[in-house]
Scaffold this motif. Sequence first.
Motif, short mmCIF file in Angstrom:
data_model
loop_
_atom_site.label_atom_id
_atom_site.label_comp_id
_atom_site.label_asym_id
_atom_site.label_seq_id
_atom_site.Cartn_x
_atom_site.Cartn_y
_atom_site.Cartn_z
N VAL A 35 0.85 -1.19 0.00
CA VAL A 35 0.00 0.00 0.00
C VAL A 35 0.88 1.25 0.00
N LEU A 36 0.45 2.27 -0.74
CA LEU A 36 1.21 3.52 -0.85
C LEU A 36 0.25 4.70 -0.65
N ASP A 37 0.57 5.57 0.30
CA ASP A 37 -0.19 6.79 0.53
C ASP A 37 0.70 7.98 0.17
N VAL A 38 0.37 8.66 -0.91
CA VAL A 38 1.20 9.74 -1.44
C VAL A 38 0.67 11.07 -0.93
N GLY A 39 1.43 11.71 -0.05
CA GLY A 39 1.08 13.02 0.45
C GLY A 39 1.97 14.09 -0.14
N ASN A 40 1.70 15.34 0.20
CA ASN A 40 2.47 16.44 -0.36
C ASN A 40 3.91 16.47 0.15
N THR A 41 4.15 15.93 1.33
CA THR A 41 5.48 15.94 1.92
C THR A 41 6.15 14.57 1.86
N ASN A 42 5.38 13.53 2.21
CA ASN A 42 5.94 12.18 2.27
C ASN A 42 5.07 11.18 1.53
N ILE A 43 5.71 10.10 1.08
CA ILE A 43 5.00 8.91 0.62
C ILE A 43 5.17 7.87 1.71
N VAL A 44 4.05 7.40 2.26
CA VAL A 44 4.10 6.37 3.29
C VAL A 44 3.76 5.04 2.63
N LEU A 45 4.63 4.06 2.84
CA LEU A 45 4.47 2.76 2.22
C LEU A 45 4.31 1.70 3.31
N GLY A 46 3.54 0.66 3.02
CA GLY A 46 3.37 -0.41 3.98
C GLY A 46 3.16 -1.74 3.29
N ILE A 47 3.51 -2.81 3.99
CA ILE A 47 3.28 -4.17 3.52
C ILE A 47 2.38 -4.87 4.52
N TYR A 48 1.24 -5.37 4.04
CA TYR A 48 0.32 -6.13 4.88
C TYR A 48 0.38 -7.61 4.53
N LYS A 49 0.41 -8.44 5.56
CA LYS A 49 0.20 -9.87 5.40
C LYS A 49 -1.10 -10.19 6.10
N ASP A 50 -2.10 -10.60 5.33
CA ASP A 50 -3.47 -10.71 5.83
C ASP A 50 -3.87 -9.32 6.33
N LYS A 51 -4.22 -9.18 7.61
CA LYS A 51 -4.64 -7.87 8.11
C LYS A 51 -3.58 -7.22 8.98
N LYS A 52 -2.37 -7.79 9.00
CA LYS A 52 -1.32 -7.28 9.87
C LYS A 52 -0.32 -6.45 9.07
N LEU A 53 -0.04 -5.25 9.57
CA LEU A 53 0.98 -4.40 8.96
C LEU A 53 2.35 -4.94 9.37
N MET A 54 3.09 -5.47 8.40
CA MET A 54 4.38 -6.09 8.69
C MET A 54 5.50 -5.07 8.81
N SER B 239 7.91 -10.74 -5.94
CA SER B 239 6.98 -11.84 -6.25
C SER B 239 6.09 -12.21 -5.06
N ASP B 240 6.43 -11.71 -3.85
CA ASP B 240 5.59 -11.96 -2.67
C ASP B 240 4.34 -11.09 -2.67
N ILE B 241 4.34 -10.04 -3.50
CA ILE B 241 3.25 -9.05 -3.48
C ILE B 241 2.13 -9.50 -4.41
N GLU B 242 0.95 -9.72 -3.83
CA GLU B 242 -0.20 -10.17 -4.63
C GLU B 242 -1.01 -9.01 -5.19
N GLY B 243 -0.92 -7.85 -4.57
CA GLY B 243 -1.68 -6.70 -5.04
C GLY B 243 -1.13 -5.40 -4.50
N ILE B 244 -1.43 -4.31 -5.21
CA ILE B 244 -0.89 -2.99 -4.86
C ILE B 244 -2.00 -1.96 -4.97
N ILE B 245 -2.06 -1.04 -4.01
CA ILE B 245 -3.07 0.02 -4.04
C ILE B 245 -2.41 1.34 -3.64
N ILE B 246 -2.84 2.42 -4.30
CA ILE B 246 -2.26 3.75 -4.08
C ILE B 246 -3.38 4.76 -3.82
N SER B 247 -3.17 5.63 -2.84
CA SER B 247 -3.97 6.86 -2.74
C SER B 247 -3.00 8.02 -2.88
N SER B 248 -3.42 9.09 -3.55
CA SER B 248 -2.51 10.20 -3.81
C SER B 248 -3.26 11.52 -3.85
#
Length: 259
Positions: free
Chosen positions: A4-23, A55-64
Amino acid sequence: MVFVLDVGNTNIVLGIYKDKKLMVDWRLSTDHKRSSDEYGIQVRQLFEQNNIKASDIEGIIISSVVPNIMYSLEHMIRKYFNQNPIVVGPGVKTGINIKYDNPKEVGADRIVNAVAAFETYKKSMIIIDFGTATTFCAITKNGDYLGGTICPGIKISSDALFERAAKLPRVELVKPDTVICKNTVASMQAGIVCGYVGQVDYIVDKMKKEMMAKGEEDPIVIATGGLATLIAQDSQTIDKVEPFLTLDGLRMIYEKNKE
């Protein structure tokens, strides 16, 4: 895993989730001048440091909220992950009914925050996001996004004071022990931090009254963003601090749209 990627004006915050847990989560500077390859190299290095493979990533989503960076990011994802990302916007299922005059004007980050908070609490709420701008969003118990308020962010206010007043220094954003201060730095810190706490409580109080006048229950107040904890320490109205609200919302929206 979901990226997951959240693109803000100052920072891009990125995260990897496994099931519902932020790894794991990271922050990169937002820079529309960077190429897709520059972002790709940075992301690949972060993945390697945490033993994660593309290859571990099954899907990707961005908000910007930064349109002119999206070409580089989307091209990077296609090149380095061989995937088409979900981009939060018109046509993406969220479960939130937007009551704005023009729903397209609502920032993707505000929608994502609303999804996460509503899915978690299922009640009337006010969401405060302390980012480059500070946003206040009102959500009903039925999941209607009513609208809100946008203010200059704390860092913007602090930087403006430093840039426009010749004798005032740039200061760290921490709360001093008193508001009757004995030096310039502490005086500025008190004015910025305590003044912002007062602004938050005043706006929340007004929003609560407007919502309750329309039949809503007393809304819970949820804060997120980099400086949420600092302001929540003294705020009389903030009930919960959710530092990963936006990333959680992206994961939830991905689940609603992954087919």
